[in-house]
Design a protein around this motif. Structure first.
Motif, PDB file in Angstrom:
ATOM      1  N   GLU A 654       1.046  -0.878  -0.021  1.00 33.84           N
ATOM      2  CA  GLU A 654      -0.382  -0.226  -0.040  1.00 33.84           C
ATOM      3  C   GLU A 654       1.488   1.131   0.104  1.00 33.84           C
ATOM      4  O   GLU A 654       1.651   1.258   1.311  1.00 33.84           O
ATOM      5  CB  GLU A 654      -1.119  -0.100   1.403  1.00 33.84           C
ATOM      6  N   GLU A 656       1.075   5.211   0.634  1.00 36.11           N
ATOM      7  CA  GLU A 656       0.104   5.818   1.000  1.00 36.11           C
ATOM      8  C   GLU A 656       1.114   7.613   0.700  1.00 36.11           C
ATOM      9  O   GLU A 656       2.664   7.848   0.904  1.00 36.11           O
ATOM     10  CB  GLU A 656       0.060   6.081   2.063  1.00 36.11           C
ATOM     11  N   GLU A 658       1.267  11.636   0.788  1.00 36.85           N
ATOM     12  CA  GLU A 658       0.684  12.858   2.121  1.00 36.85           C
ATOM     13  C   GLU A 658       0.428  13.904   0.808  1.00 36.85           C
ATOM     14  O   GLU A 658       2.199  13.996   0.702  1.00 36.85           O
ATOM     15  CB  GLU A 658       1.477  12.595   3.402  1.00 36.85           C
ATOM     16  N   ARG A 664      -4.937  12.205   2.487  1.00 35.05           N
ATOM     17  CA  ARG A 664      -4.140  11.317   1.955  1.00 35.05           C
ATOM     18  C   ARG A 664      -4.892  10.206   1.008  1.00 35.05           C
ATOM     19  O   ARG A 664      -5.538  10.094   1.253  1.00 35.05           O
ATOM     20  CB  ARG A 664      -3.469  10.611   3.619  1.00 35.05           C
ATOM     21  N   HIS A 665      -3.976   9.676   0.323  1.00 32.61           N
ATOM     22  CA  HIS A 665      -4.291   8.418  -0.892  1.00 32.61           C
ATOM     23  C   HIS A 665      -3.586   6.979  -0.449  1.00 32.61           C
ATOM     24  O   HIS A 665      -2.055   7.516  -0.488  1.00 32.61           O
ATOM     25  CB  HIS A 665      -3.948   9.141  -1.833  1.00 32.61           C
ATOM     26  N   VAL A 666      -4.426   6.207  -0.243  1.00 27.37           N
ATOM     27  CA  VAL A 666      -3.492   4.558  -0.336  1.00 27.37           C
ATOM     28  C   VAL A 666      -3.748   4.103  -1.431  1.00 27.37           C
ATOM     29  O   VAL A 666      -5.027   4.127  -2.093  1.00 27.37           O
ATOM     30  CB  VAL A 666      -3.903   3.953   0.688  1.00 27.37           C
ATOM     31  N   ARG A 690       4.392   6.891   2.080  1.00 32.21           N
ATOM     32  CA  ARG A 690       5.042   5.764   3.266  1.00 32.21           C
ATOM     33  C   ARG A 690       4.425   4.942   2.194  1.00 32.21           C
ATOM     34  O   ARG A 690       3.038   4.615   1.982  1.00 32.21           O
ATOM     35  CB  ARG A 690       4.769   6.241   4.425  1.00 32.21           C
ATOM     36  N   GLY A 692       3.596   0.514   3.315  1.00 32.78           N
ATOM     37  CA  GLY A 692       2.202   0.300   4.341  1.00 32.78           C
ATOM     38  C   GLY A 692       1.501  -1.554   3.762  1.00 32.78           C
ATOM     39  O   GLY A 692       2.064  -1.544   2.427  1.00 32.78           O
ATOM     40  N   PRO A 693       1.267  -1.844   4.534  1.00 32.10           N
ATOM     41  CA  PRO A 693      -0.018  -1.014   5.649  1.00 32.10           C
ATOM     42  C   PRO A 693       0.922  -0.583   6.861  1.00 32.10           C
ATOM     43  O   PRO A 693       1.762  -1.973   7.066  1.00 32.10           O
ATOM     44  CB  PRO A 693      -1.097  -2.653   5.678  1.00 32.10           C
ATOM     45  N   GLU A 694       1.054   0.183   7.511  1.00 30.51           N
ATOM     46  CA  GLU A 694       2.239   0.477   7.925  1.00 30.51           C
ATOM     47  C   GLU A 694       2.349  -0.542   9.464  1.00 30.51           C
ATOM     48  O   GLU A 694       1.252  -0.697  10.129  1.00 30.51           O
ATOM     49  CB  GLU A 694       1.821   1.210   8.966  1.00 30.51           C
TER      50      GLU A 694
END
Length: 704
Positions: A654, A656, A658, A664-666, A690, A692-694
């Protein structure tokens, strides 16, 4: 001509095979393709074993120890071997010799029926290198069998030098690992034990234990003459049958062999009943193993608490899948417990006899255990018919009730995810070892000691932090209970079952506390697995050497939950749990547990998952990711790179994004190459990326 054809057909099996080990570097020529490497290196000690047989009784090994571990060189190692083998060790000779063009010391010794020869020299870094040959007397005594062994030292070349430390990631291929697993699989036995009818007389005040076991054995081959069973701790007094026989005990460090020779051989399908009488004047077995260092006792008969987990207190065969009928005779008013269904309780003459029967036949990794004490209990019967009963000592009523509640919550999660248990009763029992602790799941019986039986009032596991010592008493209930499914019902191998148990802990916490607790559990597993990597060699979960070093727990207990979580995200809950239940319903012990797990999920998913299972279960290590991004007028371009060695992983990520406006957009992406670039439109300028999933991505994420 037929003989020539046969010789040509057999030739590849006996063709010599060069072998090269990269780090540290050494070479040798193996006698044939049948000789498979098994890397057991750990904590800076190189151990590579080559063997053509499953029991490794015939083997060639290359070992390297850092100098400080063997301050007196060969003499220190001899002392270590002698301490491990005890009275079975006998030195033959220790003399000067040569190996790999170097001056060396040649050391020959015997342990039981086997003879071992080792050559040792110091390398450029003052480490001790050992080249070992070992085989039973029958191999050394046969010139044709001995000749391939004698050629091995002449082919050995060592050039380890400054790179003598083992690699941090084992590079064995999935094909190699499957070959090693096949080599380690138990051989087909010429007989099967179909039933035990056991009577045990237990005297806690006297520490004594007496056993009578009527064992039904059926021949799987024609002309069965010899039956070999195994015991520990108990001493066999007599073995009889309805025909003349001879029997002997073959002492060994791990387990004694009970070898019965029949005067009248059994025909295929024919059975014989062996009546075995055994006993132990002081039933106590401690352990100094380090794999689970908190465990110090595996069986005891003592006032206050008598119990057994790993002790082979009745003779078993390696498959250990017989029906059992167990009667435990104890002083009144003590309670005696084991697995199976309680079918009879008889009290007379200040004694109580408890009879349990389990008619289902399935392979069991551990024997049936027992527990004896002045127990009180509580129970709950679920709608599925599963009877859960908890046993504690007087004054522990509150703790017993707490565990009934926890077991009920666990059963809600496990029956949904894994399906019903094939037996109707599970007993959870408090025991008191004379030293250290214990926590173990046995067929139909779970034993835990004081440390794992605390008051659960106020325990909060909502963070999902498995390392929090305050939640161990809660989580051990879930962990050991889940083994009733994955270890005994499905019969998954331990290296897979332990990781599944950690994952079912997450499912239990999801039922108890919600999604945040589940995510926290997966995050804890990721930190333990990836955060501690690099100090010692890491092996694939399925590699037999995964047990060989300190990475055992992070890999076996913590990697599998990350893998299952990734699969759940890929398939969605409906297909994932359908696949889990299907896998647990596949109970054919002739099929490797990893393959059964894959088949179950493939059937539910309707797609091929071989590459997913291969990269996570049959490959050591993990992906390492780097990301970079470039803002465009209408959005962003993101590049993801896999920087670990070897082939790229297939990985669901994922991304992510910012943006400067706070949004925020995944974006989910499927990585399949070492480098991939993706472009997306955005409502504002991107400021950060970033991956992820975190906390749940099964990969190490590094800076750009």
């Amino acid at each position: 001509m037929p003989n020539l054809v046969l010789m040509l057909a057999l030739a590849p099996a006996f063709q010599e095979k060069p072998y090269l080990h990269e780090q540290p570097r050494f070479e040798l020529v193996l006698p044939s393709e049948a000789w498979q490497p098994l890397d057991q290196s750990s904590a800076g000690v190189l151990v590579v074993v080559f063997t053509p047989v499953k029991d490794m009784s015939t083997r060639c090994s290359v070992l390297r120890f850092p100098g400080p571990l063997l301050p007196a060189g060969v003499e220190t190692r001899e002392q270590q071997v002698q301490e491990a083998a005890g009275r079975f060790y006998q030195r033959v000779v220790l003399e000067p010799g040569t190996l790999a063009g170097r001056e060396a010391r040649r050391w020959e010794y015997k342990i039981g029926d086997g003879t071992t020869i080792e050559w040792a020299f110091q390398d450029e870094d003052k480490g001790w290198v050992f080249f070992q040959l070992a085989a039973p007397a029958a191999i050394w005594g046969d010139p044709d069998e001995r000749a391939p062994l004698e050629r091995l030292p002449a082919s050995f070349v060592w050039s380890g030098g400054a790179d003598a430390a083992p690699a941090s990631i084992d590079l064995s291929t999935p094909q190699t690992i499957r070959g090693l697993r096949a080599l380690a699989a138990p051989e087909e036995r010429p007989f099967e034990v179909t039933r035990h009818r056991i009577e045990a007389l237990i005297e806690p005040e006297e520490h004594s234990f007496l056993l009578w076991d009527r064992i039904e054995v059926r021949a799987r081959t024609a002309d069965l003459r010899e039956i070999e069973l195994h015991t520990t701790l108990i001493e066999i007094e007599t073995v009889t049958a309805d025909q003349p026989l001879e029997w002997r005990i073959e002492k060994a460090p791990a387990a004694d062999g009970l070898v019965v020779t029949l005067t009248k051989p059994l025909a295929l399908g024919e059975s014989v009943q062996l009546d075995v009488h055994a006993g132990c004047a002081d039933f106590f077995q401690g352990t100094d193993q380090q794999l689970l260092s908190e465990i110090g006792v595996v069986g005891q008969v003592r006032p206050g608490s008598s119990w057994s987990s790993h002790v082979l207190w009745y003779p078993i065969d390696p498959t250990n899948d017989a029906e059992v009928d167990i009667t435990l005779d104890v002083p009144a008013p003590l309670v005696a417990l084991t697995g199976g269904k309680l079918v009879e309780r008889v009290e007379a003459d200040e004694r109580v006899r408890y009879r349990y029967v389990e008619e289902q036949r399935r392979p069991r990794a551990l024997p049936f255990g027992f527990a004896v004490g002045a127990y009180l209990s509580a129970e709950v019967v679920r709608a599925s018919g599963l009877n859960l009963r908890v046993y504690g000592f007087p004054g522990e009523e509150k703790r017993v009730a707490q565990r009934i509640e926890v077991l009920t919550e666990c059963a809600d999660a496990f029956e949904r995810a894994l399906g019903p248990l094939p037996w109707s009763e599970v007993r959870f029992v408090h025991v008191k070892p004379t030293r250290k602790e214990t926590g173990v799941s046995l067929p139909g019986l779970i034993l835990v000691s004081d440390f794992y039986f605390p008051d659960l009032d106020g325990v909060d596991a909502s963070s999902g932090n498995l390392s929090d010592p305050t939640v161990l008493g809660l989580l051990v209930v879930a962990d050991e209970f889940s083994h009733q499914w994955n270890f005994y019902s499905a019969g998954f191998p331990n290296e897979l079952a332990e990781g599944i148990s950690t994952y079912t802990n997450a499912l239990f916490l999801e039922v108890r506390h919600g999604a945040a607790a589940y995510n926290g559990t997966i995050r804890t597993c990721r930190d333990a697995w990836i955060g501690g990597a690099g100090a010692v060699t890491e092996f694939a979960i399925s590699h037999p050497n995964v047990y060989s070093n300190a990475r055992y727990r992070p890999v076996v207990f913590c990697k599998t939950p990350l893998v299952l979580d990734a699969l759940r995200r890929r398939l969605g809950d409906q297909r994932f749990f359908d696949g889990f239940r299907r896998a647990f319903a596949l109970r054919d012990p002739s099929v490797d547990g990893f393959e059964r797990l894959e088949r179950g999920f493939e059937a539910a998913a309707g797609e091929e998952l071989g590459s997913f299972f291969e990269q996570w279960f049959f490959r050591a290590g993990f992906p390492t990711l780097r990301s970079s991004f470039e803002a465009r007028d209408d959005g962003v371009t993101v590049t993801l790179r896999q920087t670990q060695g070897g082939e790229p992983y297939e990985l669901d990520v994922e991304v992510e994004l910012e943006c400067a406006d706070g949004s925020r957009h995944v974006m989910p992406v499927a990585l399949k190459a070492a480098q991939q670039t993706f472009a997306w439109p955005l409502p504002a300028r991107p400021v950060a990326v970033r991956l992820g999933p975190e906390g749940r991505l099964p990969a190490r994420v590094e800076g750009p």
